[in-house]
Design a protein around this motif. Structure first.
Motif, PDB file in Angstrom:
ATOM      1  N   ALA A  17     -39.600  75.914  60.961  1.00  0.00           N
ATOM      2  CA  ALA A  17     -38.680  76.878  61.589  1.00  0.00           C
ATOM      3  C   ALA A  17     -39.159  77.344  62.960  1.00  0.00           C
ATOM      4  O   ALA A  17     -38.446  78.056  63.655  1.00  0.00           O
ATOM      5  CB  ALA A  17     -38.490  78.082  60.672  1.00  0.00           C
ATOM      6  N   GLY A  18     -40.375  76.946  63.342  1.00  0.00           N
ATOM      7  CA  GLY A  18     -40.914  77.363  64.639  1.00  0.00           C
ATOM      8  C   GLY A  18     -41.484  78.764  64.635  1.00  0.00           C
ATOM      9  O   GLY A  18     -41.737  79.343  65.684  1.00  0.00           O
ATOM     10  N   GLU A  19     -41.712  79.321  63.440  1.00  0.00           N
ATOM     11  CA  GLU A  19     -42.223  80.685  63.312  1.00  0.00           C
ATOM     12  C   GLU A  19     -43.748  80.738  63.295  1.00  0.00           C
ATOM     13  O   GLU A  19     -44.328  81.802  63.433  1.00  0.00           O
ATOM     14  CB  GLU A  19     -41.679  81.319  62.030  1.00  0.00           C
ATOM     15  CG  GLU A  19     -40.175  81.440  62.024  1.00  0.00           C
ATOM     16  CD  GLU A  19     -39.614  81.750  60.650  1.00  0.00           C
ATOM     17  OE1 GLU A  19     -40.378  81.796  59.661  1.00  0.00           O
ATOM     18  OE2 GLU A  19     -38.389  81.924  60.559  1.00  0.00           O
ATOM     19  N   GLN A  20     -44.393  79.604  63.070  1.00  0.00           N
ATOM     20  CA  GLN A  20     -45.857  79.538  63.044  1.00  0.00           C
ATOM     21  C   GLN A  20     -46.289  78.330  63.856  1.00  0.00           C
ATOM     22  O   GLN A  20     -45.599  77.322  63.904  1.00  0.00           O
ATOM     23  CB  GLN A  20     -46.367  79.371  61.614  1.00  0.00           C
ATOM     24  CG  GLN A  20     -46.225  80.608  60.780  1.00  0.00           C
ATOM     25  CD  GLN A  20     -47.549  81.042  60.196  1.00  0.00           C
ATOM     26  OE1 GLN A  20     -48.429  80.260  59.942  1.00  0.00           O
ATOM     27  NE2 GLN A  20     -47.681  82.328  59.981  1.00  0.00           N
ATOM     28  N   MET A  21     -47.431  78.472  64.487  1.00  0.00           N
ATOM     29  CA  MET A  21     -48.053  77.396  65.251  1.00  0.00           C
ATOM     30  C   MET A  21     -47.197  76.928  66.430  1.00  0.00           C
ATOM     31  O   MET A  21     -47.388  75.828  66.931  1.00  0.00           O
ATOM     32  CB  MET A  21     -48.386  76.202  64.341  1.00  0.00           C
ATOM     33  CG  MET A  21     -49.382  76.531  63.253  1.00  0.00           C
ATOM     34  SD  MET A  21     -49.892  75.085  62.303  1.00  0.00           S
ATOM     35  CE  MET A  21     -50.860  74.194  63.522  1.00  0.00           C
ATOM     36  N   ALA A  22     -46.276  77.750  66.884  1.00  0.00           N
ATOM     37  CA  ALA A  22     -45.404  77.365  67.994  1.00  0.00           C
ATOM     38  C   ALA A  22     -46.201  77.112  69.270  1.00  0.00           C
ATOM     39  O   ALA A  22     -45.771  76.349  70.132  1.00  0.00           O
ATOM     40  CB  ALA A  22     -44.337  78.435  68.220  1.00  0.00           C
ATOM     41  N   ASP A  23     -47.363  77.756  69.386  1.00  0.00           N
ATOM     42  CA  ASP A  23     -48.196  77.582  70.576  1.00  0.00           C
ATOM     43  C   ASP A  23     -49.137  76.380  70.466  1.00  0.00           C
ATOM     44  O   ASP A  23     -49.859  76.074  71.409  1.00  0.00           O
ATOM     45  CB  ASP A  23     -48.989  78.854  70.860  1.00  0.00           C
ATOM     46  CG  ASP A  23     -49.857  79.298  69.686  1.00  0.00           C
ATOM     47  OD1 ASP A  23     -49.569  78.892  68.545  1.00  0.00           O
ATOM     48  OD2 ASP A  23     -50.809  80.055  69.916  1.00  0.00           O
ATOM     49  N   GLU A  24     -49.117  75.699  69.322  1.00  0.00           N
ATOM     50  CA  GLU A  24     -49.944  74.505  69.118  1.00  0.00           C
ATOM     51  C   GLU A  24     -49.168  73.264  69.566  1.00  0.00           C
ATOM     52  O   GLU A  24     -47.944  73.268  69.608  1.00  0.00           O
ATOM     53  CB  GLU A  24     -50.316  74.365  67.644  1.00  0.00           C
ATOM     54  CG  GLU A  24     -51.043  75.544  67.062  1.00  0.00           C
ATOM     55  CD  GLU A  24     -52.450  75.716  67.591  1.00  0.00           C
ATOM     56  OE1 GLU A  24     -53.049  74.726  68.034  1.00  0.00           O
ATOM     57  OE2 GLU A  24     -52.947  76.856  67.557  1.00  0.00           O
ATOM     58  N   ASP A  25     -49.899  72.193  69.868  1.00  0.00           N
ATOM     59  CA  ASP A  25     -49.196  70.978  70.268  1.00  0.00           C
ATOM     60  C   ASP A  25     -48.595  70.291  69.037  1.00  0.00           C
ATOM     61  O   ASP A  25     -48.891  70.635  67.899  1.00  0.00           O
ATOM     62  CB  ASP A  25     -50.085  70.032  71.081  1.00  0.00           C
ATOM     63  CG  ASP A  25     -51.252  69.451  70.300  1.00  0.00           C
ATOM     64  OD1 ASP A  25     -51.143  69.281  69.074  1.00  0.00           O
ATOM     65  OD2 ASP A  25     -52.273  69.144  70.931  1.00  0.00           O
ATOM     66  N   ALA A  26     -47.736  69.316  69.303  1.00  0.00           N
ATOM     67  CA  ALA A  26     -46.976  68.667  68.232  1.00  0.00           C
ATOM     68  C   ALA A  26     -47.890  68.015  67.197  1.00  0.00           C
ATOM     69  O   ALA A  26     -47.613  68.094  65.991  1.00  0.00           O
ATOM     70  CB  ALA A  26     -46.025  67.628  68.827  1.00  0.00           C
ATOM     71  N   SER A  27     -48.980  67.409  67.626  1.00  0.00           N
ATOM     72  CA  SER A  27     -49.858  66.740  66.659  1.00  0.00           C
ATOM     73  C   SER A  27     -50.520  67.744  65.719  1.00  0.00           C
ATOM     74  O   SER A  27     -50.737  67.451  64.543  1.00  0.00           O
ATOM     75  CB  SER A  27     -50.911  65.888  67.370  1.00  0.00           C
ATOM     76  OG  SER A  27     -51.793  66.689  68.117  1.00  0.00           O
ATOM     77  N   GLU A  28     -50.824  68.938  66.232  1.00  0.00           N
ATOM     78  CA  GLU A  28     -51.406  69.994  65.376  1.00  0.00           C
ATOM     79  C   GLU A  28     -50.384  70.471  64.345  1.00  0.00           C
ATOM     80  O   GLU A  28     -50.713  70.642  63.168  1.00  0.00           O
ATOM     81  CB  GLU A  28     -51.862  71.181  66.234  1.00  0.00           C
ATOM     82  CG  GLU A  28     -52.928  70.845  67.235  1.00  0.00           C
ATOM     83  CD  GLU A  28     -54.322  71.184  66.748  1.00  0.00           C
ATOM     84  OE1 GLU A  28     -54.439  71.987  65.812  1.00  0.00           O
ATOM     85  OE2 GLU A  28     -55.266  70.638  67.321  1.00  0.00           O
ATOM     86  N   ARG A  29     -49.156  70.686  64.797  1.00  0.00           N
ATOM     87  CA  ARG A  29     -48.102  71.128  63.870  1.00  0.00           C
ATOM     88  C   ARG A  29     -47.827  70.062  62.818  1.00  0.00           C
ATOM     89  O   ARG A  29     -47.710  70.362  61.632  1.00  0.00           O
ATOM     90  CB  ARG A  29     -46.825  71.480  64.638  1.00  0.00           C
ATOM     91  CG  ARG A  29     -46.968  72.706  65.521  1.00  0.00           C
ATOM     92  CD  ARG A  29     -45.642  73.193  66.087  1.00  0.00           C
ATOM     93  NE  ARG A  29     -44.846  72.167  66.733  1.00  0.00           N
ATOM     94  CZ  ARG A  29     -44.940  71.802  68.015  1.00  0.00           C
ATOM     95  NH1 ARG A  29     -45.820  72.396  68.802  1.00  0.00           N
ATOM     96  NH2 ARG A  29     -44.164  70.873  68.510  1.00  0.00           N
ATOM     97  N   GLN A  30     -47.741  68.806  63.264  1.00  0.00           N
ATOM     98  CA  GLN A  30     -47.482  67.714  62.335  1.00  0.00           C
ATOM     99  C   GLN A  30     -48.614  67.587  61.322  1.00  0.00           C
ATOM    100  O   GLN A  30     -48.374  67.420  60.126  1.00  0.00           O
ATOM    101  CB  GLN A  30     -47.314  66.394  63.097  1.00  0.00           C
ATOM    102  CG  GLN A  30     -46.842  65.247  62.204  1.00  0.00           C
ATOM    103  CD  GLN A  30     -45.413  65.426  61.758  1.00  0.00           C
ATOM    104  OE1 GLN A  30     -44.525  65.601  62.582  1.00  0.00           O
ATOM    105  NE2 GLN A  30     -45.179  65.391  60.452  1.00  0.00           N
ATOM    106  N   GLY A  31     -49.841  67.684  61.792  1.00  0.00           N
ATOM    107  CA  GLY A  31     -50.993  67.594  60.896  1.00  0.00           C
ATOM    108  C   GLY A  31     -50.998  68.694  59.859  1.00  0.00           C
ATOM    109  O   GLY A  31     -51.303  68.457  58.685  1.00  0.00           O
ATOM    110  N   CYS A  32     -50.652  69.887  60.272  1.00  0.00           N
ATOM    111  CA  CYS A  32     -50.588  71.024  59.349  1.00  0.00           C
ATOM    112  C   CYS A  32     -49.556  70.770  58.259  1.00  0.00           C
ATOM    113  O   CYS A  32     -49.828  70.957  57.071  1.00  0.00           O
ATOM    114  CB  CYS A  32     -50.266  72.295  60.125  1.00  0.00           C
ATOM    115  SG  CYS A  32     -50.032  73.739  59.073  1.00  0.00           S
TER     116      CYS A  32
END
Length: 79
Positions: A27-42
């Motif tokens: 939803a973009g509510e967490q880790m929005a300031d991280e890059d895409a690979s960090e979000r995907q990994g999470c």
């Protein structure tokens, strides 16, 4: 070895945290300031955790609807 009632409760709570995190990242509510690979990994790590946990055969009457929905959403997510 079967988990104790306390261990089951702790594991189910941890699964809920993974569900919440997956949904929040998507939803973009967490880790929005991280890059895409960090979000995907999470998301990928938490989906893997949920898949491993839901496959355990000693669950009782716990509702896995939200868990299964988060796995499906997470597998469809591309950061």
């Amino acid at each position: 070895m079967a988990r104790t009632t306390e261990e089951l409760a702790q594991d189910y709570t941890a699964m809920g945290h993974s569900v919440d995190l997956i949904n929040a990242v998507i939803a973009g509510e967490q880790m929005a300031d991280e890059d895409a690979s960090e979000r995907q990994g999470c998301v990928d790590r938490n989906v893997e955790h949920l898949e491993l946990m839901v496959a355990k055969d000693d669950w009782g009457s716990e509702d896995m609807t939200a868990v299964n929905a988060a796995v499906t959403a997470g597998k469809g997510y591309t950061a």
